[in-house]
Write a protein that holds these residues in place. Structure first.
Motif, PDB file in Angstrom:
ATOM      1  N   ARG A   1       0.839  -1.212   0.000  1.00 39.85           N
ATOM      2  CA  ARG A   1       0.000   0.000   0.000  1.00 39.85           C
ATOM      3  C   ARG A   1       0.867   1.253   0.000  1.00 39.85           C
ATOM      4  NH1 ARG A   1      -3.462  -3.118   3.339  1.00 39.85           N
ATOM      5  NH2 ARG A   1      -2.449  -2.321   5.216  1.00 39.85           N
ATOM      6  N   ALA A   2       1.945   1.234   0.766  1.00 38.20           N
ATOM      7  CA  ALA A   2       2.829   2.395   0.818  1.00 38.20           C
ATOM      8  C   ALA A   2       3.482   2.639  -0.541  1.00 38.20           C
ATOM      9  CB  ALA A   2       3.890   2.206   1.901  1.00 38.20           C
ATOM     10  N   VAL A   3       3.951   1.578  -1.173  1.00 32.80           N
ATOM     11  CA  VAL A   3       4.572   1.711  -2.494  1.00 32.80           C
ATOM     12  C   VAL A   3       3.540   2.192  -3.511  1.00 32.80           C
ATOM     13  CG1 VAL A   3       5.620   0.430  -4.402  1.00 32.80           C
ATOM     14  CG2 VAL A   3       6.405   0.046  -2.058  1.00 32.80           C
ATOM     15  N   MET A   4       2.352   1.638  -3.453  1.00 31.27           N
ATOM     16  CA  MET A   4       1.301   2.051  -4.388  1.00 31.27           C
ATOM     17  C   MET A   4       0.903   3.511  -4.160  1.00 31.27           C
ATOM     18  SD  MET A   4       1.029  -0.394  -6.388  1.00 31.27           S
ATOM     19  CE  MET A   4      -0.296   0.257  -7.353  1.00 31.27           C
ATOM     20  N   THR A   5       0.973   3.977  -2.906  1.00 33.80           N
ATOM     21  CA  THR A   5       0.687   5.379  -2.604  1.00 33.80           C
ATOM     22  C   THR A   5       1.689   6.288  -3.313  1.00 33.80           C
ATOM     23  OG1 THR A   5      -0.268   4.807  -0.470  1.00 33.80           O
ATOM     24  CG2 THR A   5       0.469   7.073  -0.736  1.00 33.80           C
ATOM     25  N   VAL A   6       2.965   5.929  -3.248  1.00 31.83           N
ATOM     26  CA  VAL A   6       4.002   6.721  -3.914  1.00 31.83           C
ATOM     27  C   VAL A   6       3.820   6.679  -5.429  1.00 31.83           C
ATOM     28  CG1 VAL A   6       6.483   6.911  -4.352  1.00 31.83           C
ATOM     29  CG2 VAL A   6       5.657   6.464  -2.043  1.00 31.83           C
TER      30      VAL A   6
ATOM     31  N   PHE B   1       0.577  13.929  -9.638  1.00 33.22           N
ATOM     32  CA  PHE B   1       1.235  15.229  -9.724  1.00 33.22           C
ATOM     33  C   PHE B   1       1.501  15.649 -11.173  1.00 33.22           C
ATOM     34  CE2 PHE B   1       4.939  18.045  -9.717  1.00 33.22           C
ATOM     35  CZ  PHE B   1       4.410  19.097  -8.994  1.00 33.22           C
ATOM     36  N   PRO B   2       2.194  14.828 -11.972  1.00 30.11           N
ATOM     37  CA  PRO B   2       2.397  15.253 -13.364  1.00 30.11           C
ATOM     38  C   PRO B   2       1.098  15.298 -14.161  1.00 30.11           C
ATOM     39  CG  PRO B   2       3.400  13.109 -12.991  1.00 30.11           C
ATOM     40  CD  PRO B   2       2.918  13.605 -11.671  1.00 30.11           C
ATOM     41  N   GLY B   3       0.125  14.465 -13.775  1.00 27.60           N
ATOM     42  CA  GLY B   3      -1.181  14.532 -14.439  1.00 27.60           C
ATOM     43  C   GLY B   3      -1.828  15.890 -14.230  1.00 27.60           C
ATOM     44  N   GLY B   4      -1.717  16.424 -13.014  1.00 20.75           N
ATOM     45  CA  GLY B   4      -2.227  17.763 -12.731  1.00 20.75           C
ATOM     46  C   GLY B   4      -1.501  18.832 -13.520  1.00 20.75           C
ATOM     47  N   LEU B   5      -0.173  18.679 -13.630  1.00 19.28           N
ATOM     48  CA  LEU B   5       0.607  19.641 -14.422  1.00 19.28           C
ATOM     49  C   LEU B   5       0.212  19.600 -15.895  1.00 19.28           C
ATOM     50  CD1 LEU B   5       4.187  19.184 -12.909  1.00 19.28           C
ATOM     51  CD2 LEU B   5       2.607  21.091 -12.548  1.00 19.28           C
TER      52      LEU B   5
ATOM     53  N   LEU C   1      -5.210  17.706  -8.087  1.00 25.05           N
ATOM     54  CA  LEU C   1      -4.389  16.554  -8.465  1.00 25.05           C
ATOM     55  C   LEU C   1      -2.945  16.736  -8.020  1.00 25.05           C
ATOM     56  CD1 LEU C   1      -5.687  15.822 -12.091  1.00 25.05           C
ATOM     57  CD2 LEU C   1      -6.118  14.489 -10.021  1.00 25.05           C
ATOM     58  N   GLU C   2      -2.402  17.930  -8.230  1.00 20.69           N
ATOM     59  CA  GLU C   2      -1.018  18.201  -7.829  1.00 20.69           C
ATOM     60  C   GLU C   2      -0.851  18.089  -6.319  1.00 20.69           C
ATOM     61  OE1 GLU C   2      -0.266  22.038  -9.563  1.00 20.69           O
ATOM     62  OE2 GLU C   2      -0.704  21.273 -11.563  1.00 20.69           O
TER      63      GLU C   2
ATOM     64  N   ILE D   1       1.483  15.316  -4.331  1.00 19.42           N
ATOM     65  CA  ILE D   1       2.558  15.687  -3.403  1.00 19.42           C
ATOM     66  C   ILE D   1       2.346  15.030  -2.045  1.00 19.42           C
ATOM     67  CG2 ILE D   1       3.521  17.611  -2.071  1.00 19.42           C
ATOM     68  CD1 ILE D   1       3.134  19.319  -4.620  1.00 19.42           C
ATOM     69  N   ILE D   2       1.119  15.077  -1.559  1.00 17.45           N
ATOM     70  CA  ILE D   2       0.819  14.468  -0.255  1.00 17.45           C
ATOM     71  C   ILE D   2       1.103  12.971  -0.293  1.00 17.45           C
ATOM     72  CG2 ILE D   2      -1.080  13.883   1.318  1.00 17.45           C
ATOM     73  CD1 ILE D   2      -2.214  16.731   0.617  1.00 17.45           C
TER      74      ILE D   2
END
Length: 155
Positions: free
Chosen positions: A10-15, A22-26, A128-129, A133-134
């Protein structure tokens, strides 16, 4: 070899998800900026009157402004909601604004200041960004906590 049990996975999938958000938001922000710039560049110019202004406080320092604007184009009257990614301009009810209207769809308008009828879609890149980041920050923190809790021989 690392054992990816439930919490670690779950932690890896979160990252990973944060690294996509983030890049999707950009990218979405860049695409919306280009769409609005194109509409301002080649759209039909007209004027409209602001009939209502709503300002929403999002967080401590972010304000979203939504304008309801009446305008006429080709003999048809329109009332559309416009908003912006950033609250750059202070408009009030009764103000006259210069609009650039899409040549193929008179319900799609924008201002040179970045207000557009894409309304809430303009807020999505920021969300999204921020979510990305979070998630990127929380994922490693979550992993570190799990690694500390596990015994050294479990990897």
């Amino acid at each position: 070899m690392i054992n990816f049990n439930g919490p670690r996975l779950r932690a890896v999938m979160t990252v990973v998800l944060g690294s996509l958000l983030f890049p999707g938001g950009l990218l979405l922000s860049t695409r919306l900026d280009a769409l609005i710039s194109e509409r301002v560049r080649v759209g039909v110019e007209t004027t409209g009157r602001v009939v209502h202004v709503e300002r929403y406080q999002i967080g401590r320092s972010s304000v979203v402004t939504r304008l309801t604007v009446d305008y006429a184009l080709n003999g048809e009257r329109h009332r559309e909601l416009l908003s912006s990614e950033l609250d750059e301009v202070r408009c009030h009810a009764g103000d006259v604004v210069r609009l650039y209207v899409d040549r193929t769809d008179a319900t799609k308008a924008a201002t040179a200041e970045g207000y557009a009828t894409e309304d809430l879609l303009l807020q999505l890149p920021i969300l999204l960004e921020a979510a990305g980041i979070i998630m990127i920050i929380l994922g490693p923190a979550w992993l570190e906590r799990r690694w500390r809790e596990s015994s050294p021989g479990s990897f």
